[in-house]
Design an enzyme around this catalytic site. Structure first.
Site, PDB file in Angstrom:
ATOM      1  N   LYS A 149     -75.693  14.771  36.441  1.00  0.00           N
ATOM      2  CA  LYS A 149     -74.711  15.813  36.164  1.00  0.00           C
ATOM      3  C   LYS A 149     -74.643  16.254  34.772  1.00  0.00           C
ATOM      4  O   LYS A 149     -75.150  15.668  33.943  1.00  0.00           O
ATOM      5  CB  LYS A 149     -73.113  15.123  36.450  1.00  0.00           C
ATOM      6  CG  LYS A 149     -72.690  14.165  35.689  1.00  0.00           C
ATOM      7  CD  LYS A 149     -71.305  13.956  35.603  1.00  0.00           C
ATOM      8  CE  LYS A 149     -70.819  13.244  34.276  1.00  0.00           C
ATOM      9  NZ  LYS A 149     -69.444  12.835  34.101  1.00  0.00           N
ATOM     10  N   ASP A 178     -74.629  10.860  40.787  1.00  0.00           N
ATOM     11  CA  ASP A 178     -73.393  10.692  40.374  1.00  0.00           C
ATOM     12  C   ASP A 178     -73.219   9.201  40.236  1.00  0.00           C
ATOM     13  O   ASP A 178     -72.967   8.362  41.226  1.00  0.00           O
ATOM     14  CB  ASP A 178     -72.406  11.039  41.489  1.00  0.00           C
ATOM     15  CG  ASP A 178     -70.918  10.855  41.065  1.00  0.00           C
ATOM     16  OD1 ASP A 178     -70.525   9.924  40.288  1.00  0.00           O
ATOM     17  OD2 ASP A 178     -70.010  11.583  41.164  1.00  0.00           O
ATOM     18  N   HIS A 179     -73.190   8.639  38.959  1.00  0.00           N
ATOM     19  CA  HIS A 179     -73.309   7.014  38.975  1.00  0.00           C
ATOM     20  C   HIS A 179     -72.181   6.451  39.354  1.00  0.00           C
ATOM     21  O   HIS A 179     -72.441   5.101  39.745  1.00  0.00           O
ATOM     22  CB  HIS A 179     -73.799   6.762  37.209  1.00  0.00           C
ATOM     23  CG  HIS A 179     -72.481   6.970  36.424  1.00  0.00           C
ATOM     24  ND1 HIS A 179     -72.030   8.050  35.821  1.00  0.00           N
ATOM     25  CD2 HIS A 179     -71.692   6.062  35.969  1.00  0.00           C
ATOM     26  CE1 HIS A 179     -71.114   7.891  35.214  1.00  0.00           C
ATOM     27  NE2 HIS A 179     -70.566   6.665  35.067  1.00  0.00           N
ATOM     28  N   HIS A 241     -67.023  12.486  40.160  1.00  0.00           N
ATOM     29  CA  HIS A 241     -66.463  11.053  40.468  1.00  0.00           C
ATOM     30  C   HIS A 241     -65.409  10.992  41.396  1.00  0.00           C
ATOM     31  O   HIS A 241     -65.549  10.104  42.352  1.00  0.00           O
ATOM     32  CB  HIS A 241     -66.264  10.388  39.294  1.00  0.00           C
ATOM     33  CG  HIS A 241     -67.474  10.797  38.335  1.00  0.00           C
ATOM     34  ND1 HIS A 241     -68.647  10.687  38.718  1.00  0.00           N
ATOM     35  CD2 HIS A 241     -67.276  10.698  36.981  1.00  0.00           C
ATOM     36  CE1 HIS A 241     -69.483  10.726  37.284  1.00  0.00           C
ATOM     37  NE2 HIS A 241     -68.621  10.911  36.403  1.00  0.00           N
TER      38      HIS A 241
HETATM   39  N1  LIG Z   1     -76.172  10.287  27.597  1.00  0.00           N
HETATM   40  C1  LIG Z   1     -75.597  10.156  28.735  1.00  0.00           C
HETATM   41  O1  LIG Z   1     -74.991   8.970  28.652  1.00  0.00           O
HETATM   42  C2  LIG Z   1     -75.465  10.991  29.937  1.00  0.00           C
HETATM   43  C3  LIG Z   1     -74.578  10.794  30.860  1.00  0.00           C
HETATM   44  C4  LIG Z   1     -74.655  11.447  32.211  1.00  0.00           C
HETATM   45  C5  LIG Z   1     -75.298  12.607  32.234  1.00  0.00           C
HETATM   46  N2  LIG Z   1     -76.359  12.866  30.963  1.00  0.00           N
HETATM   47  C6  LIG Z   1     -77.231  14.064  31.065  1.00  0.00           C
HETATM   48  O2  LIG Z   1     -78.415  13.831  30.967  1.00  0.00           O
HETATM   49  C7  LIG Z   1     -79.297  14.858  30.596  1.00  0.00           C
HETATM   50  C8  LIG Z   1     -79.812  14.393  28.840  1.00  0.00           C
HETATM   51  O3  LIG Z   1     -78.660  13.791  28.095  1.00  0.00           O
HETATM   52  P1  LIG Z   1     -79.046  12.881  26.727  1.00  0.00           P
HETATM   53  O4  LIG Z   1     -77.518  12.617  26.289  1.00  0.00           O
HETATM   54  O5  LIG Z   1     -80.084  12.025  26.918  1.00  0.00           O
HETATM   55  O6  LIG Z   1     -79.531  14.021  25.827  1.00  0.00           O
HETATM   56  P2  LIG Z   1     -80.272  14.064  24.608  1.00  0.00           P
HETATM   57  O7  LIG Z   1     -80.370  12.603  23.970  1.00  0.00           O
HETATM   58  O8  LIG Z   1     -80.056  15.132  23.616  1.00  0.00           O
HETATM   59  O9  LIG Z   1     -81.936  14.195  25.001  1.00  0.00           O
HETATM   60  C9  LIG Z   1     -82.368  15.337  25.596  1.00  0.00           C
HETATM   61  C10 LIG Z   1     -83.944  15.240  25.547  1.00  0.00           C
HETATM   62  O10 LIG Z   1     -84.355  16.483  25.943  1.00  0.00           O
HETATM   63  C11 LIG Z   1     -85.612  16.903  25.085  1.00  0.00           C
HETATM   64  N3  LIG Z   1     -85.568  17.985  25.049  1.00  0.00           N
HETATM   65  C12 LIG Z   1     -85.017  18.987  24.366  1.00  0.00           C
HETATM   66  N4  LIG Z   1     -85.365  20.175  24.271  1.00  0.00           N
HETATM   67  C13 LIG Z   1     -86.533  20.339  24.984  1.00  0.00           C
HETATM   68  C14 LIG Z   1     -87.545  21.092  25.510  1.00  0.00           C
HETATM   69  N5  LIG Z   1     -87.395  22.470  25.276  1.00  0.00           N
HETATM   70  N6  LIG Z   1     -88.723  20.728  26.122  1.00  0.00           N
HETATM   71  C15 LIG Z   1     -88.957  19.287  26.458  1.00  0.00           C
HETATM   72  N7  LIG Z   1     -88.037  18.305  25.818  1.00  0.00           N
HETATM   73  C16 LIG Z   1     -86.933  18.799  25.209  1.00  0.00           C
HETATM   74  C17 LIG Z   1     -85.023  16.086  23.865  1.00  0.00           C
HETATM   75  O11 LIG Z   1     -86.301  15.622  22.996  1.00  0.00           O
HETATM   76  P3  LIG Z   1     -87.196  16.538  22.006  1.00  0.00           P
HETATM   77  O12 LIG Z   1     -85.975  17.166  21.045  1.00  0.00           O
HETATM   78  O13 LIG Z   1     -88.210  15.827  21.137  1.00  0.00           O
HETATM   79  O14 LIG Z   1     -87.765  17.866  22.664  1.00  0.00           O
HETATM   80  C18 LIG Z   1     -84.667  14.838  24.417  1.00  0.00           C
HETATM   81  O15 LIG Z   1     -85.586  13.872  24.891  1.00  0.00           O
HETATM   82  C19 LIG Z   1     -78.212  15.982  30.142  1.00  0.00           C
HETATM   83  O16 LIG Z   1     -78.154  16.786  31.213  1.00  0.00           O
HETATM   84  C20 LIG Z   1     -76.711  15.048  30.146  1.00  0.00           C
HETATM   85  O17 LIG Z   1     -75.686  15.990  30.560  1.00  0.00           O
HETATM   86  C21 LIG Z   1     -76.261  12.136  29.917  1.00  0.00           C
END
Ligand SMILES: NC(=O)c1ccc[n+]([C@@H]2O[C@H](COP(=O)([O-])OP(=O)(O)OC[C@H]3O[C@@H](n4cnc5c(N)ncnc54)[C@H](OP(=O)(O)O)[C@@H]3O)[C@@H](O)[C@H]2O)c1
Length: 479
Positions: A149, A178-179, A241
């Site tokens: 999500k 949806d965890h 959720h």
């Molecule tokens: N974190 C959570 O707990 C959580 C929970 C629920 C859902 N989500 C969802 O999961 C997804 C990721 O979240 P996150 O928190 O892990 O974000 P994040 O820490 O900002 O990670 C984003 C990733 O995308 C890569 N990235 C960014 N631009 C890119 C590009 N143009 N080409 C290739 N790779 C690219 C980044 O690496 P580089 O900068 O090296 O490219 C990084 O590995 C999102 O959709 C978020 O809504 C996250």
């Protein structure tokens, strides 16, 4: 005994937070339990130019936050990890990814199965899915696309997103996470219903006064203010959720355990959501935003980092949802979620009426399903552990079995590897829930709220209590 699975995982966003905090620890648990053993590899991809060795170091470092296994075991696990620098917009990079995936498939004898995991921003989902297809990444086994999500921010954007990914992947190969659907209690609800005929018999408008779902958090937005400003709790918690929890409690019991049958019943329930007029939204939904606490120690939402000083984003919602079906007509489903509430609590309270005495249940009993166990308890009857409640209409597997509960992501990854789509969200469900949520959002966006309107550490704005009082009801959980 765990049955070993084989696949190549391609994790887009392999250097990010979700991957390191959730996916790698879950894969490690699956490795320790034998679901993953010899025949798997993980390709992490992101733009930054990491080497395989450095990537493996980051994986081991993250694991150390969660496990106390020896470094040797973690390093052995990390040997299955490879890194490919990749920009999602660059077609050439997909060819490199494809070549690496097929080389690793041969090396690890991974059965030509691929799991493409989108741990990246949602705006990239469509681009990545299209490139996987157009650059021929799909292998001859299964090809499953996993997305996190948010699935859009309203019905239009969800339709656009879905249009893009479904050009490249059939619905049957799309696993929308949806965890909450990975949580043990939510997964157990069908069993609880099946094994407790009296409870199942009571789950309808003849015997239920109302059903309450509370997902309360004690924390504020912490360092996620930027994200929260684009979401708000209605989009972040209710559309997905809370709706999915209602689906688990209130869908008709399926005639079989087949995923299609289970989803059909859930889709039917959501398509019967009773639509609200804009004026009805004012009656049925309450929004709030947290202020400081009564000592003035904590930051109000508008003082959080990356939050606008005059932000009208809601951090609390309470609402009354109804369904237009013979089974549930006139039963209010009161839902509530908020930040900076007195404590974290995730629970479903089923409030029965006095007619249940016909079924041999004490009149006006309340059955509470605790989504996260509290004080070791999982099910309460009138606030007491069901085993001590002196009523025997609920039986449940021993608590000891609960202790072995799998973490939500671990359980969902096993489902993905097994092709079990029961615990994922289907497009038809999303369409109905977004349509419902859009009506509320649009009404709210047309009015200016008086924010902030609740103190940190409180149960939310007073209007939340009044919402139920108007119907002669009250929240079961009031801390
Ligand atoms: N974190 C959570 O707990 C959580 C929970 C629920 C859902 N989500 C969802 O999961 C997804 C990721 O979240 P996150 O928190 O892990 O974000 P994040 O820490 O900002 O990670 C984003 C990733 O995308 C890569 N990235 C960014 N631009 C890119 C590009 N143009 N080409 C290739 N790779 C690219 C980044 O690496 P580089 O900068 O090296 O490219 C990084 O590995 C999102 O959709 C978020 O809504 C996250």
């Amino acid at each position: 005994m765990a049955k070993e699975k084989s696949a190549i995982f391609i994790i887009f966003g392999g250097s990010g937070d979700l991957a390191h905090r959730k996916l790698y620890p879950s894969l490690f648990r699956l490795y320790k339990s034998g679901f993953l053993k010899d025949h798997f590899a993980v390709i992490g991809t992101a733009r930054r130019p990491w080497s395989d060795d450095y990537f493996r170091e980051t994986v081991v470092t993250s694991l150390k936050d969660y496990f106390d296994d020896s470094e040797e075991v973690m390093t052995e696990f990390a040997k299955h990890f490879f890194y490919q620098s990749h920009d999602v917009n660059d077609s050439e990079h997909y060819i490199a990814l494809k070549n690496l995936a097929s080389k690793l498939d041969d090396q690890f004898e991974a059965g030509h199965n691929r799991v493409y995991y989108m741990a990246i921003a949602p705006r990239f989902f469509g681009t990545v899915a299209e490139h996987i297809n157009s650059e021929g990444l799909k292998a001859s086994g299964y090809n499953r696309l996993v997305i996190e999500k948010p699935f859009g921010r309203d019905l239009d954007s969800a339709c656009e997103l879905n249009g893009n990914i479904s050009k490249a992947f059939p619905e049957n190969d799309i696993y929308r996470i949806d965890h909450y659907l990975g949580k043990e209690m939510i997964q157990d609800i069908p069993n609880i219903r099946k094994n407790n005929p009296k409870l199942e018999q009571a789950l309808n408008n003849k015997y239920v006064s109302n059903i309450q779902i509370t997902l309360a958090e004690s924390l504020g937005v912490e360092d996620r203010g930027g994200y929260y400003e684009t979401a708000g709790v209605l989009r972040d918690m209710v559309q997905n959720h809370i709706m999915q929890i209602i689906g688990a409690v209130a869908s008709d019991e399926p005639e079989s355990e087949d995923a299609d049958v289970i989803h059909k019943n859930k889709t039917e329930l959501f398509s019967s959501l009773k639509e609200l007029s804009p004026e009805e939204v004012d009656q049925a939904f309450v929004r709030g935003q947290y202020d400081t606490d009564n000592l003035g120690d904590l930051k109000a939402y508008r003082q959080e980092d990356n939050v606008a000083e005059d932000s009208n984003i809601e951090t609390f919602v309470a609402g009354k949802i109804e369904f237009d079906t013979d089974r549930w007509r006139n039963v209010p489903f009161y839902v509530r979620s908020g930040k900076r509430m007195p404590k974290k609590s995730s629970r479903i309270d089923i409030v029965l009426n006095d007619q249940v005495k016909e079924l041999g249940i004490r009149p006006n009993s309340v059955v509470t399903l605790l989504i996260e166990r509290e004080n070791g308890h999982s099910i309460l009857i009138n606030g007491v552990n069901y085993k001590e409640a002196g009523q025997d209409f609920i039986k449940f597997p021993e608590e000891a079995e609960f202790d072995k509960a799998r973490e939500a992501y671990e359980s969902l990854i096993i489902d993905i590897l097994s092709g079990n789509r029961v615990h994922f969200t289907l497009w038809d469900e999303l369409r109905s829930t977004w349509k419902y949520i859009d009506t509320i959002r649009q009404r709210w966006d047309s009015q200016t709220p008086e924010f902030p309107n609740y103190l940190s550490g409180s149960m939310g704005p007073d209007a939340s209590e009044m919402l139920l009082e108007r119907d002669g009801n009250s929240w079961v959980w009031d801390d």
